[in-house]
Design a protein around this motif. Structure first.
Motif, short mmCIF file in Angstrom:
data_model
loop_
_atom_site.label_atom_id
_atom_site.label_comp_id
_atom_site.label_asym_id
_atom_site.label_seq_id
_atom_site.Cartn_x
_atom_site.Cartn_y
_atom_site.Cartn_z
N ALA A 133 15.72 -2.45 -9.40
CA ALA A 133 16.00 -1.02 -9.46
C ALA A 133 14.79 -0.21 -9.00
O ALA A 133 14.94 0.80 -8.28
CB ALA A 133 16.40 -0.63 -10.88
N SER A 134 13.60 -0.62 -9.39
CA SER A 134 12.39 0.09 -9.02
C SER A 134 12.17 0.04 -7.51
O SER A 134 11.82 1.06 -6.89
CB SER A 134 11.18 -0.49 -9.75
N LEU A 135 12.37 -1.14 -6.93
CA LEU A 135 12.21 -1.26 -5.48
C LEU A 135 13.23 -0.44 -4.72
O LEU A 135 12.92 0.20 -3.72
CB LEU A 135 12.29 -2.73 -5.05
N LYS A 136 14.47 -0.44 -5.21
CA LYS A 136 15.50 0.36 -4.54
C LYS A 136 15.12 1.84 -4.57
O LYS A 136 15.19 2.53 -3.54
CB LYS A 136 16.85 0.16 -5.21
N ALA A 137 14.71 2.32 -5.73
CA ALA A 137 14.34 3.73 -5.85
C ALA A 137 13.13 4.05 -4.97
O ALA A 137 13.09 5.11 -4.32
CB ALA A 137 14.04 4.06 -7.31
N ALA A 138 12.14 3.15 -4.94
CA ALA A 138 10.94 3.39 -4.14
C ALA A 138 11.28 3.42 -2.65
O ALA A 138 10.77 4.27 -1.90
CB ALA A 138 9.90 2.32 -4.44
N LYS A 139 12.12 2.51 -2.21
CA LYS A 139 12.50 2.49 -0.79
C LYS A 139 13.28 3.74 -0.40
O LYS A 139 13.09 4.30 0.69
CB LYS A 139 13.31 1.23 -0.50
N LEU A 140 14.16 4.21 -1.29
CA LEU A 140 14.88 5.44 -1.02
C LEU A 140 13.92 6.63 -0.92
O LEU A 140 14.08 7.50 -0.06
CB LEU A 140 15.92 5.70 -2.11
N MET A 141 12.94 6.65 -1.81
CA MET A 141 11.97 7.75 -1.78
C MET A 141 11.16 7.73 -0.50
O MET A 141 10.93 8.78 0.13
CB MET A 141 11.06 7.65 -3.01
N LYS A 142 10.71 6.56 -0.10
CA LYS A 142 9.93 6.47 1.13
C LYS A 142 10.77 6.84 2.35
O LYS A 142 10.28 7.50 3.28
CB LYS A 142 9.37 5.06 1.29
N ALA A 143 12.04 6.44 2.35
CA ALA A 143 12.90 6.71 3.50
C ALA A 143 13.12 8.20 3.72
O ALA A 143 13.35 8.64 4.86
CB ALA A 143 14.25 6.01 3.31
N GLN A 144 13.02 8.99 2.66
CA GLN A 144 13.23 10.43 2.79
C GLN A 144 11.92 11.19 2.93
O GLN A 144 11.91 12.42 2.93
CB GLN A 144 14.00 10.96 1.59
N GLY A 145 10.82 10.46 3.08
CA GLY A 145 9.54 11.12 3.27
C GLY A 145 8.83 11.51 2.00
O GLY A 145 7.84 12.26 2.04
N GLY A 146 9.31 11.04 0.86
CA GLY A 146 8.66 11.34 -0.41
C GLY A 146 7.52 10.39 -0.71
O GLY A 146 7.22 9.47 0.07
N ARG A 147 6.88 10.59 -1.85
CA ARG A 147 5.71 9.79 -2.22
C ARG A 147 6.04 8.90 -3.41
O ARG A 147 6.79 9.28 -4.32
CB ARG A 147 4.54 10.71 -2.54
N VAL A 148 5.45 7.71 -3.40
CA VAL A 148 5.66 6.73 -4.46
C VAL A 148 4.34 6.52 -5.20
O VAL A 148 3.30 6.25 -4.59
CB VAL A 148 6.18 5.40 -3.91
N VAL A 149 4.42 6.63 -6.52
CA VAL A 149 3.26 6.47 -7.39
C VAL A 149 3.45 5.22 -8.23
O VAL A 149 4.54 4.99 -8.77
CB VAL A 149 3.11 7.70 -8.32
N PHE A 150 2.40 4.41 -8.35
CA PHE A 150 2.48 3.17 -9.13
C PHE A 150 1.46 3.24 -10.26
O PHE A 150 0.25 3.30 -10.03
CB PHE A 150 2.20 1.97 -8.24
#
Length: 646
Positions: free
Chosen positions: A158-175
């Motif tokens: 679920a985390s990877l899916k959400a992160a990939k969706l965020m990156k695909a729309q130009g958003g930022r991913v925080v870990f």
């Protein structure tokens, strides 16, 4: 590089979504002992990403949460509390088969914080790819994922899916590395406080997320597990090999250091800002506060040094307090802290604690119309004078009063009730399911000097009250009373104020001066100033009606001078006729700090007498109470509209 202007042009409704753990923290209230010896526990929102969402919302970010909660009392509490904190809960899924997660925590000494996680087969650990809504991700500019939750395959996916969706729309991913070895099965279940166990398996799993990341934050130990070595610089370089993200290493009282590019030869050569070496009371939750503070700057494209400074300050504020989510700083509090000089034992600053309390209260009561039926001695007198009725009859009548308020309000939170725990106990219990403001008296009726119901330890009494009950205290106080009487009353007011803060109840202080001396334009204002000089900050004031505009102006000015964040004033009725109360409403309405009224006998006395004598049935009593309250409420709101129009 994306400039502040260009990123603001792309800003979405949500600045931040956090994903992962959400549960209940049960914090031991006794300090300095074993968890085995804790006797009472405070219930708070818990879970690292959930705490960060609360912290971010308090700092002014539009934050939301993606997780699962159980279909249980604690799950409902999380939804309600997050909503009150301003966190978007549209990403919360209710799991019908699993319970909400739980953690039990304690504070033993500055280095020891016993912690037990109860999260086997809990709701948030069952988060799955089906819980990730692309439309919700599309509303946000950034996503925060946490390392601990990656221990579960479903949550990892679920985390990877959400992160990939965020990156695909130009958003930022925080870990947030957020390493808890016990939740990876690396320690015994009783050792939840353990912070580091080396594990190649954990390192390999965590590193799979790195290519998606724009920001990575962790302590030195967490940097070690992510980088696969206990050499901090080598671990940072290993992380850099997998990701170009901004790396931030937390260093406790020394603050933090950030690495936007290549890793230098010394930690001290990174980007840093001042730390805040205050006394450590409780480290739990400090990292979540640090993250909230850093993101408040980073998501607004502030200079990296400013991001570090805000993060360090937010962490310092939380390590000085009890709890995680409730200890998070507000934006006003953070600005005050950054601008001031504070004691090493930070929680001893009365000024800072007052700002923390007043800027983090839930709800906004800009308009409040309250039926005050908390009377006890007056009902005793009514029964005696009429020669009919008993305590059970009065209790039933107060239940009718609650039905009247509900009939008029229809769920409108601008209405409320003052109810006592003697005659009104059943009505208070019924009111728990309704959305109205509730106040409850603590004073012994008619006492002067002030005395409290329920026993000599007022804090022990208040611990039995639900947290949403506002503590109402009537004090007959005149500024020209003799010194001994004033001193005795002052001691009681201070005791009550301390008890309210320790139990997290709001305080409404009702002042009646007119029964014990002459009243002029500044009489009540003098009492108000004196109460503040004691160090007491009521959340609410309940004041006598007056047609003297100068007296209202003096009272309002006194409150605003000492406490500009005060909830406000409500007008009391003093058993006046309806016409007299309407005149009082008209006189008080021009003053913005007056939020409404809490009137009793004007509304209920004649109705109660007729009902007790059998001249009104239950429905007739409800109808008449509803009408009496309606007349005053409409008059109040009409007066307010007239003031606004003027």
């Amino acid at each position: 590089m994306i400039t502040s202007t260009s990123r603001n042009e792309k800003r979405r409704p949500l600045d931040l979504l956090t994903l992962g753990r959400a549960g209940i923290d049960l914090y031991g209230e006794q300090i300095g002992g074993r968890l085995e010896d804790m006797a009472t526990f405070a219930k708070y929102v818990g879970g690292s990403p959930t705490n960060t969402a609360v912290g971010a919302a308090r700092l002014g970010l539009n934050a939301g949460l993606i997780t699962r909660v159980g279909d249980d009392h604690f799950g409902r509490f999380l939804r309600e509390e997050l909503g009150r904190e301003g966190v978007d809960t549209s990403g919360l899924t209710t799991d019908p088969d699993r319970l909400t997660a739980l953690a039990v925590l304690g504070i033993r000494d500055p280095d020891t914080f016993p912690l037990i996680f109860f999260r086997e087969n809990c709701a948030d650990m069952a988060l799955s790819v089906d819980d990730i809504d692309p439309a919700l991700i599309g509303r946000a500019g950034a996503l925060l994922v946490n390392g601990t939750h990656l221990s579960q395959p479903g949550v990892f996916d679920a985390s990877l899916k959400a992160a990939k969706l965020m990156k695909a729309q130009g958003g930022r991913v925080v870990f947030d590395i957020d390493y808890r070895p016990v939740l990876w099965g690396l320690t015994s279940k009783a050792n939840g406080e353990d912070r580091f166990v080396a594990s190649a398996r954990v390192t390999e799993r965590l590193q799979q997320v790195l290519p998606l990341c724009d920001l990575i934050v962790g302590t030195e130990e967490e940097i070690h597990i992510l980088g696969g070595t206990d050499d901090t610089l080598a671990a940072l370089r290993a992380i850099r090999d997998h990701s170009p993200a901004l790396l931030v290493c937390k260093r406790g009282p020394d603050g933090c250091v950030a690495f936007p590019d290549a890793i230098p030869d010394s930690l001290d050569d990174g980007v840093a800002s001042r730390g805040f070496p205050i006394e450590v009371f409780n480290v739990l939750g400090a990292g979540d506060a640090f993250m909230a503070g850093f993101l408040r700057g980073w998501l607004r494209d502030l200079p990296l040094e400013s991001c570090c400074e805000m993060a360090n300050a937010c962490g310092a504020l939380v390590v000085s307090r009890h709890g995680c989510a409730p200890a998070m700083a507000s934006w006003d509090e953070l600005q005050t802290f950054l601008a001031g000089q504070w004691p090493h034992r930070l929680r001893e600053s009365a000024m800072l604690e007052q700002i923390h309390w007043s800027t983090n209260r839930h709800g906004d009561h800009a308009d409040l119309t309250v039926l005050a039926i908390d009377h006890r001695s007056q009902f005793d007198d009514l029964i005696k004078d009429l020669g009919v009725g008993d305590e059970q009859a009065v209790a039933h009548f107060k239940g009718l009063a609650l039905k009247a308020v509900d009939r008029l309000a229809q769920g409108d939170g601008r209405y409320g009730m003052l109810l006592d725990g003697r005659f009104g106990a059943r009505a208070l219990e019924a009111a728990a399911d309704l959305p109205y403001w509730i106040g409850r008296p603590i004073e012994y009726p008619g006492s002067r000097p002030l005395a409290f119901e329920g026993g000599p330890d007022v804090a022990a009494t208040l611990r039995e009250w639900p947290i949403n009950h506002v503590v109402k205290c009537l004090v007959f106080y005149h500024p020209d009373d003799d010194a001994e009487l004033r001193a005795r009353q002052d001691r009681q007011i201070l005791r009550l104020y301390d008890a309210c803060r320790s139990t997290r109840h709001e305080l409404l202080l009702e002042v009646i001066a007119s029964k014990h001396g002459p009243v002029s334009g500044d009489t009540v204002a003098r009492v108000i100033n004196h109460v503040y000089d004691l160090g007491v900050y009521p959340d609410w004031w309940k004041l006598e009606p007056t047609s003297d505009a100068a007296a209202w102006a003096a009272s309002e000015a006194a409150i605003l001078e000492h406490d500009p964040r005060c909830r406000g004033i409500v007008l009391l009725g003093l058993s006046q006729t309806q016409d007299q109360v309407l005149a009082g409403i008209s006189a008080a309405a021009p003053f913005p700090l007056v939020k409404g009224f809490a009137v009793g006998r004007t509304i209920f006395h004649d109705v109660a007498a007729r009902w007790l004598k059998g001249k009104l049935d239950d429905e007739g009593a409800i109808a008449q109470l509803t009408e009496n309250l309606r007349v005053l409420a409409e008059a109040w709101r009409q007066a307010r509209r007239a003031r606004a129009a003027a």
